[in-house]
Design an enzyme around this catalytic site. Structure first.
Site, mmCIF file in Angstrom:
data_model
loop_
_atom_site.group_PDB
_atom_site.id
_atom_site.type_symbol
_atom_site.label_atom_id
_atom_site.label_comp_id
_atom_site.label_asym_id
_atom_site.label_seq_id
_atom_site.Cartn_x
_atom_site.Cartn_y
_atom_site.Cartn_z
ATOM 1 N N LYS A 219 0.825 -1.205 0.000
ATOM 2 C CA LYS A 219 0.000 0.000 0.000
ATOM 3 C C LYS A 219 0.856 1.251 0.000
ATOM 4 O O LYS A 219 0.481 2.265 -0.574
ATOM 5 C CB LYS A 219 -0.944 0.014 1.210
ATOM 6 C CG LYS A 219 -2.102 -0.936 1.080
ATOM 7 C CD LYS A 219 -3.229 -0.596 2.045
ATOM 8 C CE LYS A 219 -4.366 -1.604 1.925
ATOM 9 N NZ LYS A 219 -5.426 -1.390 2.915
ATOM 10 N N LYS B 123 -7.916 -13.552 -9.283
ATOM 11 C CA LYS B 123 -9.134 -13.650 -8.475
ATOM 12 C C LYS B 123 -10.102 -12.498 -8.742
ATOM 13 O O LYS B 123 -9.681 -11.398 -9.115
ATOM 14 C CB LYS B 123 -8.791 -13.788 -6.985
ATOM 15 C CG LYS B 123 -8.532 -12.525 -6.242
ATOM 16 C CD LYS B 123 -8.488 -12.812 -4.728
ATOM 17 C CE LYS B 123 -8.641 -11.491 -3.990
ATOM 18 N NZ LYS B 123 -8.596 -11.604 -2.558
ATOM 19 N N LYS C 297 -13.223 -6.437 -6.617
ATOM 20 C CA LYS C 297 -14.009 -5.244 -6.936
ATOM 21 C C LYS C 297 -13.114 -4.103 -7.383
ATOM 22 O O LYS C 297 -13.592 -3.107 -7.911
ATOM 23 C CB LYS C 297 -14.870 -4.831 -5.743
ATOM 24 C CG LYS C 297 -14.075 -4.447 -4.509
ATOM 25 C CD LYS C 297 -14.962 -4.359 -3.277
ATOM 26 C CE LYS C 297 -14.114 -4.502 -2.031
ATOM 27 N NZ LYS C 297 -14.744 -5.204 -0.939
HETATM 28 P P1 AMP Z 1 -11.298 -8.023 0.367
HETATM 29 O O1 AMP Z 1 -12.457 -7.589 -0.451
HETATM 30 O O2 AMP Z 1 -10.094 -8.381 -0.454
HETATM 31 O O3 AMP Z 1 -11.001 -7.112 1.520
HETATM 32 O O4 AMP Z 1 -11.721 -9.410 1.030
HETATM 33 C C1 AMP Z 1 -12.733 -9.559 1.972
HETATM 34 C C2 AMP Z 1 -12.949 -11.046 2.204
HETATM 35 O O5 AMP Z 1 -13.470 -11.694 1.023
HETATM 36 C C3 AMP Z 1 -11.664 -11.807 2.561
HETATM 37 O O6 AMP Z 1 -11.955 -12.776 3.554
HETATM 38 C C4 AMP Z 1 -11.266 -12.480 1.267
HETATM 39 O O7 AMP Z 1 -10.554 -13.682 1.487
HETATM 40 C C5 AMP Z 1 -12.618 -12.757 0.593
HETATM 41 N N1 AMP Z 1 -12.497 -12.689 -0.887
HETATM 42 C C6 AMP Z 1 -12.234 -11.583 -1.634
HETATM 43 N N2 AMP Z 1 -12.211 -11.864 -2.958
HETATM 44 C C7 AMP Z 1 -12.441 -13.210 -3.072
HETATM 45 C C8 AMP Z 1 -12.543 -14.118 -4.200
HETATM 46 N N3 AMP Z 1 -12.415 -13.715 -5.467
HETATM 47 N N4 AMP Z 1 -12.790 -15.414 -3.930
HETATM 48 C C9 AMP Z 1 -12.951 -15.851 -2.655
HETATM 49 N N5 AMP Z 1 -12.874 -15.047 -1.560
HETATM 50 C C10 AMP Z 1 -12.625 -13.734 -1.752
#
Ligand code: AMP
Ligand code: TRP
Length: 329
Positions: free
Chosen positions: A111, A193, A196
């Site tokens: 970051k 993966k 957003k």
């Molecule tokens: P983030 O949006 O990266 O802060 O992630 C929030 C939660 O969602 C975390 O526990 C991640 O492991 C899960 N997560 C985010 N993107 C994915 C994805 N494409 N597949 C599975 N889990 C996800």
């Protein structure tokens, strides 16, 4: 009952990946554990935020928690900034955290490279706030993704450090990585993966996307020229759609592969769209209903804060005393 703590930052809408990888698991845990789920707004302001957007995102994330099935009666659902013990414990933990430890955090390194214009101290001490979140509730288990394991390790180190320096005060939390390692991939680049923060909005499906937008995104999703619905690494696009389909329909991959024998990708994609649309429809409807019911949302987060506050204060009082701060009369 064992105690669970987790949180997500109010930084935009949740994707199907967040739902299958995190929130859906949370709704399963609520039956068995005493769970605390927080909207961590104080973490979100470590990067620049527009006040108006932050407010809207916080309410939207809360509404998405509830619409996904988190029950405010079974869990403690609250907004982080409403429980001031989080920042208070953070200060104490700050005085016991080494600069070197924080410099080694890979998320900080990433970051800080992307945000050189706003390299604030909050970004550096972010993991200490996260440790405070977790330790205040005597948490046993923390369901997080792979990327948060290093932060959780710091929380464990700080708990042990405090317990050794004073006397046993904090439960030492364990990571909780859900069994089926759900990893939903991008619809446009199925080897990455779903996220957003993807510039291409066709790469992800939002929990609150309209049916037509879901259908369009699936139709445009990247596949291959092989033309057979089967599950292997040479066909990452089809593999991803099969994974999503299987998770949402409770049909096994084998069953699905058999169902689509001799059929083309068109039929397959139509059915995948419909499963997603039908799964997300009640969520989206509930989400919209909740957002237009501000009084109810306020009631939920007020009660949540009250419940969280009680437990958090209890821990903080012990900490202050052990450190040698004079009790307030
Ligand atoms: P983030 O949006 O990266 O802060 O992630 C929030 C939660 O969602 C975390 O526990 C991640 O492991 C899960 N997560 C985010 N993107 C994915 C994805 N494409 N597949 C599975 N889990 C996800
Ligand atoms: N840092 C986490 C993330 O970005 C969010 C978070 C903050 C969290 N406090 C937490 C997660 C405590 C689990 C427990 O995803």
């Amino acid at each position: 009952k064992k105690i669970i703590f987790s949180g997500a930052q109010p930084s935009g809408k949740l994707t199907l990946g967040n739902y299958l990888g995190a929130i859906k698991n949370w709704t399963e845990l609520q039956e068995e554990y005493n769970c605390y789920y927080s909207v961590v707004d104080l973490h979100a302001i470590t990067v620049p935020q527009e006040a108006k957007n932050l407010r809207a995102n916080t309410m939207q994330l809360l509404a998405q928690y509830l619409a996904s099935g988190l029950d405010p009666e079974k869990n403690t659902i609250f907004i982080q900034s409403h429980v001031s013990a989080h920042t208070e414990l953070m200060w104490i933990l700050n005085t016991m955290t080494y600069m070197g430890e924080l410099s080694r955090m890979t998320q900080f390194k990433d970051k800080s490279q992307k945000n050189e214009a706003n390299l604030n101290a909050g970004l550096f001490t972010y993991p200490v706030l996260m440790a405070a979140d977790i330790l205040l509730y005597q948490t046993d288990l923390v369901p997080v993704g792979e990327d948060q394991k290093q932060h959780l390790e710091l929380a464990r180190d700080l708990a042990n450090r405090f317990n050794n320096r004073y006397s046993p005060t904090f439960k030492v939390p364990e990571p909780y990585i859900p069994k089926a390692g759900a990893r939903v991939m991008s619809l446009q680049e199925p080897t990455k993966k779903m996220s957003k923060s993807d510039e291409n909005e066709n790469g992800y499906i939002l929990l609150v996307d309209e049916p037509d937008s879901i259908r369009r995104k699936i139709k445009r999703s990247v596949t291959d020229s092989i033309g057979i619905v089967q599950y292997n690494d040479e066909q990452p696009g089809i593999k991803n759609l099969l994974d999503i389909y299987s998770k949402l329909s409770n049909k096994s991959i084998e069953e699905l592969v058999t169902m689509y024998e001799g059929k083309g990708y068109g039929d397959f994609k139509n059915d995948v769209s419909e499963v997603i649309v039908e799964t997300l429809r009640p969520l989206r409807e509930q989400y919209e209903y909740l957002l237009s019911n501000k009084d109810y949302l306020e009631d939920v987060y007020a009660k949540g804060a009250q419940k969280a506050e009680y437990q958090a204060r209890k821990t903080l009082r012990k900490v202050y005393k052990k450190v040698g701060l004079i009790e307030k009369k």
